[in-house]
Design a protein around this motif. Sequence first.
Motif, PDB file in Angstrom:
ATOM      1  N   ARG A 191      91.448  29.655 -10.406  1.00 24.16           N
ATOM      2  CA  ARG A 191      91.006  28.815  -9.292  1.00 24.16           C
ATOM      3  C   ARG A 191      89.737  29.405  -8.676  1.00 24.16           C
ATOM      4  NH1 ARG A 191      94.925  26.789  -4.527  1.00 24.16           N
ATOM      5  NH2 ARG A 191      95.645  25.519  -6.292  1.00 24.16           N
ATOM      6  N   PRO A 192      88.568  28.932  -9.087  1.00 21.89           N
ATOM      7  CA  PRO A 192      87.330  29.304  -8.392  1.00 21.89           C
ATOM      8  C   PRO A 192      87.225  28.500  -7.093  1.00 21.89           C
ATOM      9  CG  PRO A 192      86.901  28.466 -10.618  1.00 21.89           C
ATOM     10  CD  PRO A 192      88.296  28.098 -10.260  1.00 21.89           C
ATOM     11  N   PHE A 193      86.454  29.012  -6.150  1.00 23.57           N
ATOM     12  CA  PHE A 193      86.245  28.323  -4.877  1.00 23.57           C
ATOM     13  C   PHE A 193      84.781  27.917  -4.767  1.00 23.57           C
ATOM     14  CE2 PHE A 193      90.108  30.619  -4.487  1.00 23.57           C
ATOM     15  CZ  PHE A 193      90.921  29.801  -3.715  1.00 23.57           C
ATOM     16  N   VAL A 194      84.567  26.695  -4.315  1.00 19.68           N
ATOM     17  CA  VAL A 194      83.217  26.149  -4.223  1.00 19.68           C
ATOM     18  C   VAL A 194      82.944  25.793  -2.764  1.00 19.68           C
ATOM     19  CG1 VAL A 194      81.625  24.391  -5.075  1.00 19.68           C
ATOM     20  CG2 VAL A 194      83.527  25.152  -6.525  1.00 19.68           C
ATOM     21  N   LEU A 195      81.839  26.287  -2.234  1.00 22.16           N
ATOM     22  CA  LEU A 195      81.384  25.915  -0.899  1.00 22.16           C
ATOM     23  C   LEU A 195      80.264  24.899  -1.057  1.00 22.16           C
ATOM     24  CD1 LEU A 195      81.245  29.441   0.829  1.00 22.16           C
ATOM     25  CD2 LEU A 195      83.131  27.796   0.756  1.00 22.16           C
ATOM     26  N   THR A 196      80.376  23.788  -0.331  1.00 20.40           N
ATOM     27  CA  THR A 196      79.378  22.736  -0.460  1.00 20.40           C
ATOM     28  C   THR A 196      78.889  22.318   0.918  1.00 20.40           C
ATOM     29  OG1 THR A 196      80.602  21.903  -2.385  1.00 20.40           O
ATOM     30  CG2 THR A 196      78.875  20.492  -1.500  1.00 20.40           C
ATOM     31  N   GLY A 197      77.607  22.388   1.118  1.00 26.13           N
ATOM     32  CA  GLY A 197      76.970  21.927   2.349  1.00 26.13           C
ATOM     33  C   GLY A 197      75.580  21.469   1.970  1.00 26.13           C
ATOM     34  N   GLN A 198      74.591  22.023   2.639  1.00 28.75           N
ATOM     35  CA  GLN A 198      73.220  21.732   2.226  1.00 28.75           C
ATOM     36  C   GLN A 198      72.967  22.329   0.840  1.00 28.75           C
ATOM     37  OE1 GLN A 198      70.410  23.040   5.161  1.00 28.75           O
ATOM     38  NE2 GLN A 198      68.913  21.457   4.591  1.00 28.75           N
ATOM     39  N   HIS A 199      73.660  23.416   0.543  1.00 30.40           N
ATOM     40  CA  HIS A 199      73.574  24.062  -0.762  1.00 30.40           C
ATOM     41  C   HIS A 199      74.998  24.310  -1.271  1.00 30.40           C
ATOM     42  CE1 HIS A 199      69.378  24.689   0.286  1.00 30.40           C
ATOM     43  NE2 HIS A 199      69.774  25.253   1.410  1.00 30.40           N
ATOM     44  N   SER A 200      75.107  24.719  -2.523  1.00 31.65           N
ATOM     45  CA  SER A 200      76.411  25.009  -3.120  1.00 31.65           C
ATOM     46  C   SER A 200      76.528  26.507  -3.423  1.00 31.65           C
ATOM     47  CB  SER A 200      76.611  24.226  -4.421  1.00 31.65           C
ATOM     48  OG  SER A 200      76.695  22.852  -4.169  1.00 31.65           O
ATOM     49  N   TYR A 201      77.736  26.988  -3.326  1.00 27.79           N
ATOM     50  CA  TYR A 201      78.031  28.375  -3.703  1.00 27.79           C
ATOM     51  C   TYR A 201      79.355  28.373  -4.444  1.00 27.79           C
ATOM     52  CZ  TYR A 201      79.777  33.163  -3.274  1.00 27.79           C
ATOM     53  OH  TYR A 201      80.299  34.411  -3.541  1.00 27.79           O
ATOM     54  N   VAL A 202      79.397  29.037  -5.600  1.00 26.08           N
ATOM     55  CA  VAL A 202      80.617  29.135  -6.392  1.00 26.08           C
ATOM     56  C   VAL A 202      80.993  30.609  -6.501  1.00 26.08           C
ATOM     57  CG1 VAL A 202      81.733  28.626  -8.600  1.00 26.08           C
ATOM     58  CG2 VAL A 202      79.948  27.097  -7.718  1.00 26.08           C
ATOM     59  N   THR A 203      82.235  30.947  -6.188  1.00 28.94           N
ATOM     60  CA  THR A 203      82.651  32.340  -6.308  1.00 28.94           C
ATOM     61  C   THR A 203      82.471  32.815  -7.754  1.00 28.94           C
ATOM     62  OG1 THR A 203      84.908  31.537  -6.676  1.00 28.94           O
ATOM     63  CG2 THR A 203      84.372  32.312  -4.465  1.00 28.94           C
ATOM     64  N   PRO A 204      81.959  34.014  -7.956  1.00 34.23           N
ATOM     65  CA  PRO A 204      81.860  34.533  -9.320  1.00 34.23           C
ATOM     66  C   PRO A 204      83.265  34.866  -9.845  1.00 34.23           C
ATOM     67  CG  PRO A 204      80.450  35.748  -7.783  1.00 34.23           C
ATOM     68  CD  PRO A 204      81.412  34.945  -6.965  1.00 34.23           C
ATOM     69  N   GLY A 205      83.846  33.955 -10.560  1.00 33.06           N
ATOM     70  CA  GLY A 205      85.247  34.093 -10.993  1.00 33.06           C
ATOM     71  C   GLY A 205      86.136  33.275 -10.094  1.00 33.06           C
TER      72      GLY A 205
END
Length: 495
Positions: A423-437
């Motif tokens: 289960r990776p976690f994705v942050l989405t707002g003006q930009h995206s961030y995906v946890t490494p792993g």
Amino acid sequence: MDELLTDDGAPRELAAGLMQLIERMGEDELRERQQLAEVDIAAMGITFTVYSDGENIDRSWPFDIIPRMIPGAEWDLIAAGLAQRLRAINMFIDDLYNDQRVIADGVFPADLLEASVNFRPQCRGIRPKFGVWAHISGTDLVRDDDGQMYVLEDNLRVPSGVSYVIENRGVTKRAFAELFERQRIRPVDGYTDELNRLLTSLAPDGISDPTLAVLTPGIFNSAYFEHSFLAERMGAELVEGADLVVGDDDCVYMKTISGLERIHVIYRRIDDLFLDPEAFHPDSLLGVAGLMRAWKAGNVGLANAPGAGVADDKVVYAWVPDLIRYYLDQEPLIPNVPTYRTMYDDERRYVIDNIGDLVLKPANESGGYGIIIGNRATRAELDDAVAAIEADPRNWVAQPIISLSTVPTLVDEGVEPRHVDLRPFVLTGQHSYVTPGGLTRVALTRGSLIVNSSQGGGSKDTWIVDGRYAPLDTAQDQSQNQLQSQSQSQSQGAR
């Protein structure tokens, strides 16, 4: 497929250093390091709760010391696929609460939306910042025998587990410090900084230094450890509904001994229907009366936005590849697991005829509850499942039984392969961030495919690795191993 070992038992190139170290130390030392890691977990109070337990409120977090490893180049493609998926899902949610073009254009069926238990009419006409509703998501991935990674499901309401990703890394670093010195393993502890940035960006206009809060149902919630962990790491307030009040000015305030203090952004970990008794369940004691009014007035940011769960539905999941094509004009970078929708007659008939070879899932359960694995169910259980499907076809999907990949795991019998998901976690707002792993969950029982912690599963650290392992000479390795072991023993003895 084993992710660290080839079919003949040799380490894959990526895992050569790890497997050589494990072989060199032997099972006794490996168990010693596992025990020290478990003492670490207990001492740090890393816990989770199983509602059905009935005996203890908290359990120590189940952890296996042998990490999972994924090549950095492969992960870059996966991360791009996850960000792509969340862009499309957020455009879909925003569309459903506004123009509903996706329905008018015949891409998504209107009757599917009409039967959704997670669609919130109270959210019609709202346009949240950046057009984003699901700011924090946890997407479950599985790898099949052919090595292909598939999306298994999307978790968009209040996904849990990221605190364990960070804590697992801390424990593993102490257990295998020598490997972190010789391999480029991507860090995961930047997540809370990224989450802080995302929440800050959701503040009302003109607020440059907002006060953030994590809204928890309270200490008896299964994810309370995570709620307190995230609040502490971000420097945010940890609050329950009774701690907040919405004023006559439609702003949200926290009750303090010095009076009311305004809250600008809330990371809510309470389900929609309990979030605001004024808008949803009037008898909810968990939420804050008037919170929806404050959000609609633009006086508070909410993450995840109410109503985001309309896309967190195992039936809607089957449409996500079409949604990516519709909104982004792109092909999905990560495929879905093939999914049969029992709301359609031909697919329902196939499911019933082949029920023993399929996994059956109710649309809106989580935590592994309600899942039926055809080849492991009794005839009576399958008959009950058929009856449930025929009574409410909209509420079910079915998928082939995926032969999940395995990773070597330390169990009572020794080091054996056990099935895993991710289960990776994705942050989405003006930009995206995906946890490494992300959070690797592992089925601790031989042959089991159920990885959920609430169903007896464990967890592993997940290493996204760039480059090659850089071995040192054997004598130096042994010397460092001894020093590491002594250091851990002394550290535990000092507690």
